[in-house]
Design a protein around this motif. Structure first.
Motif, short mmCIF file in Angstrom:
data_model
loop_
_atom_site.label_atom_id
_atom_site.label_comp_id
_atom_site.label_asym_id
_atom_site.label_seq_id
_atom_site.Cartn_x
_atom_site.Cartn_y
_atom_site.Cartn_z
N ASN A 163 0.82 -1.22 0.00
CA ASN A 163 0.00 0.00 0.00
C ASN A 163 0.84 1.27 0.00
OD1 ASN A 163 -2.21 -1.60 0.00
ND2 ASN A 163 -2.70 -1.33 2.18
N GLN A 164 1.99 1.18 0.67
CA GLN A 164 2.83 2.38 0.78
C GLN A 164 3.80 2.54 -0.37
OE1 GLN A 164 4.56 1.70 4.59
NE2 GLN A 164 2.67 2.26 5.68
N ALA A 165 3.82 1.56 -1.29
CA ALA A 165 4.84 1.56 -2.34
C ALA A 165 4.41 2.43 -3.52
CB ALA A 165 5.09 0.14 -2.82
N GLU A 166 5.40 3.08 -4.12
CA GLU A 166 5.11 3.82 -5.35
C GLU A 166 4.85 2.85 -6.49
OE1 GLU A 166 7.31 7.11 -8.24
OE2 GLU A 166 8.38 6.33 -6.51
N LEU A 167 5.54 1.70 -6.44
CA LEU A 167 5.38 0.70 -7.51
C LEU A 167 5.41 -0.70 -6.92
CD1 LEU A 167 5.32 0.17 -10.64
CD2 LEU A 167 7.82 -0.05 -10.51
N VAL A 168 4.47 -1.53 -7.40
CA VAL A 168 4.48 -2.96 -7.08
C VAL A 168 4.68 -3.66 -8.41
CG1 VAL A 168 3.22 -4.89 -6.05
CG2 VAL A 168 2.82 -2.55 -5.21
N VAL A 169 5.80 -4.37 -8.55
CA VAL A 169 6.15 -4.87 -9.88
C VAL A 169 6.71 -6.29 -9.77
CG1 VAL A 169 8.44 -3.73 -9.78
CG2 VAL A 169 7.45 -4.29 -11.99
N GLY A 170 6.31 -7.15 -10.72
CA GLY A 170 6.74 -8.54 -10.59
C GLY A 170 7.06 -9.21 -11.92
N ILE A 171 7.59 -10.43 -11.80
CA ILE A 171 7.85 -11.26 -12.98
C ILE A 171 7.37 -12.68 -12.68
CG2 ILE A 171 9.88 -10.04 -13.89
CD1 ILE A 171 11.67 -11.94 -12.33
N ALA A 172 7.19 -13.47 -13.74
CA ALA A 172 6.83 -14.87 -13.56
C ALA A 172 8.02 -15.73 -13.98
CB ALA A 172 5.61 -15.21 -14.42
N VAL A 173 8.50 -16.55 -13.04
CA VAL A 173 9.66 -17.39 -13.33
C VAL A 173 9.17 -18.75 -13.82
CG1 VAL A 173 11.79 -18.36 -12.40
CG2 VAL A 173 10.82 -16.27 -11.40
N GLU A 230 -2.17 -13.55 -14.00
CA GLU A 230 -2.60 -13.23 -15.36
C GLU A 230 -1.81 -12.04 -15.90
OE1 GLU A 230 -6.89 -12.99 -15.65
OE2 GLU A 230 -6.61 -11.75 -17.47
N VAL A 231 -1.69 -10.98 -15.08
CA VAL A 231 -0.95 -9.79 -15.53
C VAL A 231 0.51 -10.12 -15.82
CG1 VAL A 231 -0.07 -7.53 -14.77
CG2 VAL A 231 -2.47 -8.14 -14.39
N LEU A 232 1.09 -11.02 -15.02
CA LEU A 232 2.51 -11.34 -15.21
C LEU A 232 2.71 -12.43 -16.26
CD1 LEU A 232 3.86 -11.16 -11.54
CD2 LEU A 232 3.64 -9.37 -13.25
N GLY A 233 1.61 -12.85 -16.89
CA GLY A 233 1.72 -13.84 -17.96
C GLY A 233 2.18 -15.20 -17.46
N ALA A 234 1.82 -15.53 -16.22
CA ALA A 234 2.30 -16.80 -15.65
C ALA A 234 1.46 -17.98 -16.14
CB ALA A 234 2.25 -16.73 -14.13
N GLY A 237 2.53 -23.74 -12.76
CA GLY A 237 3.90 -24.24 -12.55
C GLY A 237 4.92 -23.11 -12.41
N ASP A 238 4.48 -21.86 -12.66
CA ASP A 238 5.42 -20.73 -12.55
C ASP A 238 5.43 -20.14 -11.14
OD1 ASP A 238 5.88 -21.14 -15.19
OD2 ASP A 238 4.99 -19.25 -15.89
N LEU A 239 6.43 -19.33 -10.89
CA LEU A 239 6.55 -18.66 -9.59
C LEU A 239 6.57 -17.16 -9.83
CD1 LEU A 239 7.40 -18.97 -6.48
CD2 LEU A 239 9.73 -18.61 -7.31
N LEU A 240 5.68 -16.43 -9.14
CA LEU A 240 5.71 -14.97 -9.25
C LEU A 240 6.66 -14.42 -8.19
CD1 LEU A 240 1.87 -14.16 -9.44
CD2 LEU A 240 3.37 -15.11 -11.22
N LEU A 261 18.45 -14.56 -12.39
CA LEU A 261 17.64 -15.77 -12.57
C LEU A 261 17.91 -16.38 -13.94
CD1 LEU A 261 14.25 -14.55 -11.07
CD2 LEU A 261 15.41 -16.69 -10.43
N ALA A 262 17.97 -15.51 -14.96
CA ALA A 262 18.18 -16.01 -16.32
C ALA A 262 19.54 -16.68 -16.44
CB ALA A 262 18.06 -14.86 -17.32
N ASN A 263 20.55 -16.11 -15.79
CA ASN A 263 21.88 -16.75 -15.79
C ASN A 263 21.80 -18.12 -15.14
OD1 ASN A 263 23.51 -14.81 -17.06
ND2 ASN A 263 23.68 -13.61 -15.17
N THR A 264 21.14 -18.16 -13.97
CA THR A 264 21.08 -19.41 -13.22
C THR A 264 20.27 -20.48 -13.96
OG1 THR A 264 21.08 -18.03 -11.26
CG2 THR A 264 20.54 -20.33 -10.92
N LEU A 265 19.19 -20.04 -14.61
CA LEU A 265 18.33 -21.01 -15.28
C LEU A 265 18.81 -21.34 -16.70
CD1 LEU A 265 14.87 -19.50 -14.21
CD2 LEU A 265 16.05 -21.47 -13.20
N GLY A 266 19.94 -20.76 -17.09
CA GLY A 266 20.49 -21.06 -18.42
C GLY A 266 19.66 -20.47 -19.55
#
Ligand code: ASP
Length: 437
Positions: A163-173, A230-234, A237-240, A261-266
């Motif tokens: 609630n206090q954040a200027e931005l709440v932003v995520g990715i789907a792994v 849905e917004v993160l296109g997950a 089986g994915d992790l947000l 993450l991309a380096n680690t996951l190849g």
């Protein structure tokens, strides 16, 4: 050789410019050379041949290139050396589109001749879009994990951090829902390291059976989590993974996480090449340390013509005719359409905090040249070492330079830099004022 072949087929002429010059502002410190014949005066080694190539355009050369050493005294990293090589280019009577086409052509020619690959037309993205979608002005687009903003979907419950954040932003792994608690905690610790600086990391497992399990189950319903997914296109089986806080810091942190993450996951496959153009860079950036505006590219970059008037009212909002060529998450080239009008150049120096005298003494030669009728012109420079490293599937340019320097700027083989003897110092009119040990 392929670069030379392509450019000379396009009518470019290779011209050498001097190394013993004076400061060219590309945002780094200068390496300086004391002048024996001019007591108390110093040459600076070029950070780039920028002003010379512009003078060549004023002098009637139409297409210039040079494969040239540039010198920048800045802190070293894996992808930086104090001296490095650029493919430096400039064209007269062009607009941005001409430059993008010509140098997309060069890049495709090189990819084709070295790797037999044609990536097709390069995608283009504005700077603002790149920051919003990837938190970076040099996104690696070989893999997904694009950013999704969740403010609207996440700021209506009792979770104060969001609630206090200027931005709440995520990715789907992809595939991350299987990770153990321990594995996820390791990533939470990773983003909290001072180098990344996030306060925390919220996770949501999108389980294969359609259920959700998150670190914020106390605050949110399944429907909330499903909407985020849905917004993160997950997919199932994915992790947000979600970061929140001040907008630009959160984007930087999530970008660092996405890349690691991309380096680690190849996912950053060295034999895949995904170039893109990033355009419409801000003209100026605010420097906290000096509390002043700096040119984001360099002071000769042209603002978008219709935005000139914004310089007085909202300098941060002014966009430039500046572009970067990005390959696999690295900036391999950057350039701009230049200012070719004396008054606009003067105005630009004023906004960068130069007094009229300073501007005249440092860059009077360029503004004087513009008086004789400068053609509209623009160009680009490629970091050759970086480009070659990436073509070789790597990012450490040191491994692609003969006789590179180490992280303290030393050539450890010949042991340079080194002291010089007193006679030489005297000849150069230098007195060293070293603290006594
Ligand atoms: N001189 C610029 C640089 O070295 C490139 C350019 O604007 O052409 O980054």
């Amino acid at each position: 050789m392929e670069v030379r072949k392509y450019l000379s087929d396009q009518g470019f002429i290779e011209i050498e410019t001097p190394y013993l010059i004076k400061s060219t502002p590309e945002g780094a410190r200068d390496f300086v050379v004391p002048s024996r014949m001019n007591e108390g005066q110093f040459y600076a080694l070029p950070q780039s041949p920028q002003t010379f190539k512009q003078l060549l355009m004023v002098g009637g050369m139409d297409k210039y290139f040079q494969i040239v050493k540039c010198f920048r005294d800045e802190d070293l990293r894996a992808d930086r050396q104090p001296e490095f090589t650029q493919i430096d280019c400039e064209m007269a009577f062009v607009e941005q589109e001409d430059i993008l086409e010509t140098f997309e052509g060069l890049t495709r020619h090189v990819l084709k001749s070295i790797h037999g690959i044609d990536p097709g037309a390069f995608p283009r993205m504005t700077y603002d879009e790149a920051i919003q979608r990837y938190g970076s002005d040099k996104p690696d687009i070989r893999f997904g994990m694009e950013f999704g903003e969740l403010n609207e979907l996440a700021q209506h419950r009792d979770f104060n951090v969001f609630n206090q954040a200027e931005l709440v932003v995520g990715i789907a792994v992809p595939g991350g829902a299987d990770w153990s608690r321990k594995e996820i905690d390791a990533w939470v610790d990773w983003v909290k390291r001072p180098q990344v600086g996030a306060k925390g990391l919220v996770y949501v497992k999108c389980n294969a059976d359609g259920t959700y399990k998150s670190s914020v189950d106390k605050f949110y319903e399944t429907e909330d989590l499903a909407k985020w997914a849905e917004v993160l296109g997950a997919e199932k089986g994915d992790l947000l993974l979600i970061i929140s806080g001040e907008a630009s810091a959160s984007r930087n942190q999530l970008n660092a996480l996405r890349m690691e993450l991309a380096n680690t996951l190849g996912l950053r496959k060295p034999n895949e090449f995904a170039p893109l153009w990033v355009t419409d860079f801000p003209l100026l950036e605010w420097d906290e340390e000096t509390e002043s505006y700096h040119a984001m590219h360099h002071p000769f970059t042209s603002p978008k013509p219709d935005q000139l008037s914004l310089l007085d009212t909202d300098p941060k909002a002014v966009r430039a005719n500046a572009y970067d060529l990005v390959l696999n998450g690295n900036e391999i080239g950057g350039g701009s359409i230049r200012i070719h009008d004396k008054d606009v150049q003067k105005l630009m120096f004023k906004h960068l905090g130069f007094t009229e005298e300073e501007a005249k003494s440092q860059f009077g030669f360029l503004m004087d040249a513009f008086q004789y009728g400068a053609p509209p012109h623009g160009g680009i420079a490629f970091g050759l070492d970086r480009f070659v490293a990436i073509l070789g599937g790597q990012e450490t340019i040191r491994d692609f330079i003969a006789f590179p320097k180490n992280n303290s700027g030393r050539d450890v083989m010949i042991d340079a830099p080194a002291t010089i003897d007193n006679d030489q110092l005297k000849e150069l009119h230098l007195k060293l004022d070293l603290p006594s040990k």
